[in-house]
Design an enzyme around this catalytic site. Structure first.
Site, mmCIF file in Angstrom:
data_model
loop_
_atom_site.group_PDB
_atom_site.id
_atom_site.type_symbol
_atom_site.label_atom_id
_atom_site.label_comp_id
_atom_site.label_asym_id
_atom_site.label_seq_id
_atom_site.Cartn_x
_atom_site.Cartn_y
_atom_site.Cartn_z
ATOM 1 N N CYS A 247 -8.560 3.525 -0.266
ATOM 2 C CA CYS A 247 -8.275 4.941 -0.464
ATOM 3 C C CYS A 247 -8.297 5.648 0.889
ATOM 4 O O CYS A 247 -7.604 5.216 1.811
ATOM 5 C CB CYS A 247 -9.189 5.570 -1.489
ATOM 6 S SG CYS A 247 -10.937 5.300 -1.203
ATOM 7 N N ARG A 248 -9.073 6.739 0.972
ATOM 8 C CA ARG A 248 -8.948 7.568 2.166
ATOM 9 C C ARG A 248 -9.800 7.108 3.339
ATOM 10 O O ARG A 248 -9.611 7.583 4.452
ATOM 11 C CB ARG A 248 -9.348 9.005 1.823
ATOM 12 C CG ARG A 248 -8.370 9.664 0.868
ATOM 13 C CD ARG A 248 -8.964 10.930 0.282
ATOM 14 N NE ARG A 248 -8.008 11.579 -0.626
ATOM 15 C CZ ARG A 248 -8.370 12.338 -1.640
ATOM 16 N NH1 ARG A 248 -9.673 12.543 -1.874
ATOM 17 N NH2 ARG A 248 -7.483 12.895 -2.415
#
Lengths: 225, 225
Positions: A180-181
Site C-alpha cells: 500500500c502506501r
DNA sequence: TTAATATTCAATTAATCTATTGAATAATTG
DNA sequence: CAATTATTCAATAGATTAATTGAATATTAA
C-alpha cells in the site's frame, strides 16, 4: 543598521524556514503523504485525514503558499497535487530522518502494529524477479486513484474496500504480496489478515512506491480516466 | 473514542512533525547549517548567527530534543555537533527543495549578491582534475575548525580573516579557486574580491563540502588538534 | 576560596499557529 | 432561477513558539 551580510543570511534562512514551517504540522504531513500517492480533492483529503473541510482547506492553503502543492479546479472539485516529485522525495527524506533519529517512531510502530504485521520483510529484488517469472501475485490495495498515479508494474489493483468481493480474482496456488502506501499505512496489513483468514498465502511488502522508486525500481502509471 | 488506526497515524505524523518543528525556525536552520561545517561551542554559534547566548542555547536545546544535534562538555565549553551525517543530508535536501520551489531564494541571492559573485560557475569535475595536475590552487577560506572537519583534498586553508596576511602563500601565476560553506555564504565572495583587488587571478567555487560530497567527490578530514 | 567565564534555566511578553464557527463564493443540477 | 454541493474566507479563542531578562549552575583560573 543591519550589516548587509547579516540581512542576506536572515532573508535566506527565512526562505528555507518556509519549507520547515509547512512541514511542522502533523496534519499537513499527513496531507503531503496522501498527495505523494496521487492527486485528490479537498473532500477526499479531509476524510482520509480526519480533518474538517475548513481545516483541511486551511492546511492546503499553507502548503500551497509554500509552493509544495498546486491545485486545479475540475467542475465543483478542487484537485490538489504535489507541486513536483522533489516534494515527495523531500517528504521521504524527512521520514527516513525521523526513523533514524527518533526511537519513538519504532516504539509507536511496535505498540500499534505489534504482532499484526507478523510477517517477514520481503526482499524487493527477489520480489520483482518472482513477479517477472509469474511466481507471485503482487496486489495493490490502495484506492484506484493512487494505483493509477503509480504502481508496481504487473501488480493487480483491488482496493481494500473491495477485497471482500474481489477474492475470486486471486490465485490460491501462489503467494500473494500485498502493498500500500508504505510502512505507516495499515491497508496492506488489513489485506494480509483478511487473505490469510480465508486461506490465501499472503505476505506484506512494507515499502511504498516512493521507496521502490528510490531503490531504482520501475513504476508504472495509468492515464487518468 | 478514537479508531486505533487513526490514533496510530496521528502518533506517527506527530513524530515526523518533530523534525518539521525543529527546522521551522530560521535561526535553528542557520545553526544547523553552521554545524554542517563542523562542531562548535555555544558562544561561537551565537556570534556567527547573531543570537544572544541565551537564545542560541534555547534553540540548541530544541535541536537536541529532536535529536538532530548532540553536545559534549569540554571544560567550560559545551561543544555542539550534528547527531549524524543524515542530518546534514536532510538539511541539504531541504535547501535544494527551497531553491527549486521558492523563486524568492534566487531573487534574494540576486538582490544581495548581484554582480558581486560576478564569476562564472566552476565545473567541479574539471576543477578536481586541474587540482590533481597542480594547475590551480584551491583555497578554503572558512574558519580552520571547519576546514579540519572536512575539506577538498589538497586545498589550502587560509581563513578569510587571515587572508590579508596570508597573501604571500599564494601563487600569482595560476588561478586560485576559493570556496567556503556553500552558495549562501559570502566568505569566498569576499575572498575573491580581495584577491582580485591585489592582482591575483581568483574565482569562486559556489558549492560547499556537502554539495561536493553528494556529487561523489572525496572529502579529506584532519584530526582535531 | 573567590572571581570570572560559559551556559542554562525560568518567567514574562509578544507573535505566531491551529481549530472552530459561521458566512461567503463558485459551480452544478434540477 | 433556486437549491445543492464543494470550497474558501474571516474572525475568534486557545495553544504554542521566540526573544528577552535576570538568576542559577558548572567549570576554570587566580
Amino acid at each position: 543598521m543591519k550589516n548587509p551580510n547579516r540581512a542576506f543570511k536572515d532573508a535566506i534562512y527565512e526562505q528555507f524556514a518556509r519549507i520547515g514551517k509547512a512541514v511542522s504540522s502533523p496534519k499537513r504531513l499527513e496531507l503531503l503523504d496522501l498527495l505523494c500517492q496521487g492527486p485528490r480533492s479537498v473532500e477526499v483529503l479531509a476524510k482520509e485525514s480526519s480533518l474538517t473541510f475548513a481545516n483541511a482547506s486551511q492546511h492546503l492553503q499553507v502548503l500551497r503558499a509554500s509552493r509544495l502543492v498546486e491545485a486545479d479546479k475540475e467542475g465543483l472539485y478542487v484537485i490538489y497535487r504535489l507541486a513536483d516529485q522533489n516534494v515527495c522525495e523531500f517528504f521521504r527524506s524527512m521520514r527516513l530522518l525521523a526513523e533514524s533519529r527518533l526511537a519513538e517512531v519504532e516504539q509507536i510502530k511496535r505498540r500499534f502494529l505489534g504482532g499484526r504485521e507478523g510477517m517477514e520483510p520481503v526482499d524487493c529484488k527477489k520480489l520483482l524477479r518472482l513477479l517477472r517469472e509469474g511466481a507471485v501475485t503482487v496486489l495493490d490495495v490502495r484506492p484506484r486513484v493512487e494505483y493509477n498515479a503509480g504502481h508496481i508494474p504487473g501488480a493487480l489493483s483491488i482496493p481494500l474496500k473491495e477485497l471482500q468481493l474481489g477474492l475470486a480474482d486471486l490465485p490460491r496456488d501462489q503467494d500473494i504480496v500485498a502493498y500500500c502506501r508504505g510502512p505507516y499505512c495499515v491497508l496492506s496489513i488489513q489485506a494480509v489478515e483478511m487473505l490469510r483468514a480465508r486461506g490465501f498465502k499472503a505476505i506484506r511488502l512494507e515499502e511504498g512506491i516512493q521507496d521502490l522508486q528510490a531503490m531504482g525500481f520501475p513504476i508504472a502509471v495509468n492515464e487518468a480516466s
